[in-house]
Design an enzyme around this catalytic site. Sequence first.
Site, PDB file in Angstrom:
ATOM      1  N   ARG A 129     -46.100 -31.005  96.312  1.00  0.00           N
ATOM      2  CA  ARG A 129     -46.149 -31.848  96.003  1.00  0.00           C
ATOM      3  C   ARG A 129     -46.674 -33.036  95.052  1.00  0.00           C
ATOM      4  NH1 ARG A 129     -41.478 -29.255  94.845  1.00  0.00           N
ATOM      5  NH2 ARG A 129     -41.262 -27.942  96.737  1.00  0.00           N
ATOM      6  N   HIS A 137     -53.832 -22.049  94.039  1.00  0.00           N
ATOM      7  CA  HIS A 137     -52.213 -22.974  93.125  1.00  0.00           C
ATOM      8  C   HIS A 137     -52.409 -24.319  92.787  1.00  0.00           C
ATOM      9  CE1 HIS A 137     -48.117 -23.126  92.029  1.00  0.00           C
ATOM     10  NE2 HIS A 137     -48.017 -21.325  91.768  1.00  0.00           N
ATOM     11  N   TYR A 151     -46.818 -28.281  92.006  1.00  0.00           N
ATOM     12  CA  TYR A 151     -46.396 -27.969  91.592  1.00  0.00           C
ATOM     13  C   TYR A 151     -45.681 -29.020  90.534  1.00  0.00           C
ATOM     14  CZ  TYR A 151     -44.279 -24.345  94.998  1.00  0.00           C
ATOM     15  OH  TYR A 151     -44.597 -23.436  95.813  1.00  0.00           O
ATOM     16  N   HIS A 161     -47.904 -23.711  86.373  1.00  0.00           N
ATOM     17  CA  HIS A 161     -46.822 -23.488  86.095  1.00  0.00           C
ATOM     18  C   HIS A 161     -46.718 -24.414  84.517  1.00  0.00           C
ATOM     19  CE1 HIS A 161     -44.385 -22.966  89.886  1.00  0.00           C
ATOM     20  NE2 HIS A 161     -45.291 -21.620  89.695  1.00  0.00           N
ATOM     21  N   GLU A 188     -48.275 -18.864  84.448  1.00  0.00           N
ATOM     22  CA  GLU A 188     -47.892 -18.030  85.603  1.00  0.00           C
ATOM     23  C   GLU A 188     -46.567 -17.655  84.580  1.00  0.00           C
ATOM     24  OE1 GLU A 188     -47.281 -20.032  89.653  1.00  0.00           O
ATOM     25  OE2 GLU A 188     -45.279 -17.446  89.871  1.00  0.00           O
ATOM     26  N   ASP A 239     -45.285 -13.058  88.164  1.00  0.00           N
ATOM     27  CA  ASP A 239     -44.282 -13.368  89.157  1.00  0.00           C
ATOM     28  C   ASP A 239     -43.034 -11.941  89.439  1.00  0.00           C
ATOM     29  OD1 ASP A 239     -42.722 -14.329  90.937  1.00  0.00           O
ATOM     30  OD2 ASP A 239     -43.770 -16.271  91.411  1.00  0.00           O
ATOM     31  N   HIS A 248     -40.011 -13.947  89.464  1.00  0.00           N
ATOM     32  CA  HIS A 248     -39.865 -14.154  88.516  1.00  0.00           C
ATOM     33  C   HIS A 248     -38.994 -13.857  86.868  1.00  0.00           C
ATOM     34  CE1 HIS A 248     -42.100 -18.746  89.877  1.00  0.00           C
ATOM     35  NE2 HIS A 248     -41.301 -17.550  90.239  1.00  0.00           N
ATOM     36  N   HIS A 287     -48.133 -12.711  91.865  1.00  0.00           N
ATOM     37  CA  HIS A 287     -47.059 -12.695  93.147  1.00  0.00           C
ATOM     38  C   HIS A 287     -45.763 -11.292  93.450  1.00  0.00           C
ATOM     39  CE1 HIS A 287     -48.025 -17.434  91.939  1.00  0.00           C
ATOM     40  NE2 HIS A 287     -49.046 -17.004  92.119  1.00  0.00           N
ATOM     41  N   ASP A 301     -34.418 -18.192  89.974  1.00  0.00           N
ATOM     42  CA  ASP A 301     -36.072 -18.847  90.805  1.00  0.00           C
ATOM     43  C   ASP A 301     -35.364 -18.640  92.882  1.00  0.00           C
ATOM     44  OD1 ASP A 301     -38.764 -18.876  92.097  1.00  0.00           O
ATOM     45  OD2 ASP A 301     -38.808 -20.951  90.486  1.00  0.00           O
ATOM     46  N   HIS A 306     -37.159 -16.534  95.633  1.00  0.00           N
ATOM     47  CA  HIS A 306     -37.216 -15.436  95.867  1.00  0.00           C
ATOM     48  C   HIS A 306     -37.085 -15.212  98.038  1.00  0.00           C
ATOM     49  CE1 HIS A 306     -41.005 -17.912  94.787  1.00  0.00           C
ATOM     50  NE2 HIS A 306     -40.441 -17.448  94.021  1.00  0.00           N
ATOM     51  N   GLU A 337     -45.088 -14.693  98.083  1.00  0.00           N
ATOM     52  CA  GLU A 337     -44.728 -15.954  97.804  1.00  0.00           C
ATOM     53  C   GLU A 337     -43.759 -15.688  98.199  1.00  0.00           C
ATOM     54  OE1 GLU A 337     -44.790 -17.228  94.113  1.00  0.00           O
ATOM     55  OE2 GLU A 337     -46.177 -18.032  94.430  1.00  0.00           O
TER      56      GLU A 337
HETATM   57 ZN    ZN Z   1     -40.897 -19.679  92.142  1.00  0.00          ZN
HETATM   58 FE    FE Z   2     -45.365 -17.130  92.035  1.00  0.00          FE
HETATM   59 FE    FE Z   3     -45.579 -20.839  91.493  1.00  0.00          FE
END
Ligand code: ZN
Ligand code: FE
Ligand code: FE
Length: 280
Positions: A37, A67, A70, A107, A142, A176, A179, A211, A224, A226, A256
């Site tokens: 975050r 990664h 976000y 992202h 991604e 992903d 995604h 992913h 989105d 998962h 993930e």
């Molecule tokens: Zn995701």
């Molecule tokens: Fe991902």
């Molecule tokens: Fe991601």
Amino acid sequence: MFRIGCHISAAGGYLAMGKRADALGGNTFAFFTRNPRGGAAKAVDPADVAAFADFCREKDIDRLVAHAPYTLNPCAAKENVREFALMTFRDDLQRMENTPGQYYNFHPGSHVGQGTEVGIEKTAEVLNEVLFPAMTTTVLLETMAGKGSELGGRFEELRAIIDRVELSDKLGVCLDTCHIWDGGYDVVNDLDGVLAEFDRVIGLDRLKAVHLNNSKNTLGAKKDRHAKLLEGVFPLEAIARIVTHPVLETLPFILETPNEEEGYAEEIALCRRLHEGENA
Ligand code: ZN
Ligand code: FE
Ligand code: FE
């Protein structure tokens, strides 16, 4: 070598991460370069990095898929958010050089009402500012679900970003599976077709990591969310086709899925069995 692993907590540093990944049966892993975050990253301890390098050699761990947080939005409208993206990206790419030749996934951003074209321009601009000729890291864009104003829900958008980047030899793509399914690419019933489309639009030479996630949604839902490998809408045969596909099986697979460590260990073992062609 078949590479499978999951997201690992970065607490305790590099060697601690490597040991956690190995204990779960993984031989690759993902980790957040800092709090997902946002916020400051911890200082890197050279002794920890050296011990980690030895551990990886011993355990045949040769792929890290870091990664970005976000909160890193390279195409944000607000100047302070883009400033944060630039600063974080730069700092992370410096830190990545402690583990040379690895992957840093991010992202491509949310344009938040500015439109896809502006978003693409801004994200490419950030990449042009942060990539540097001497870097050994490959930065992965991604594939996204296309939720809200998210970029990267279409392969064409990733291609458009890559085309605007000067040092584009430093760029790759991370696929992903949740995604792209949520984005409308049918990896369950037409994996070959999806990969052919990826090749046509982006080029398979850019594809560097997967992913591996199941999805809670229907094809094209743009949501989105998962799911665990055995609990989503993809049947097990579809997961098996993904981990055994000749184009994909040489790439690192990162889970993930919404799991604690025990669940990850089970899914890693499951993927190994599927890759060997055994029934789950
Ligand atoms: Zn995701
Ligand atoms: Fe991902
Ligand atoms: Fe991601």
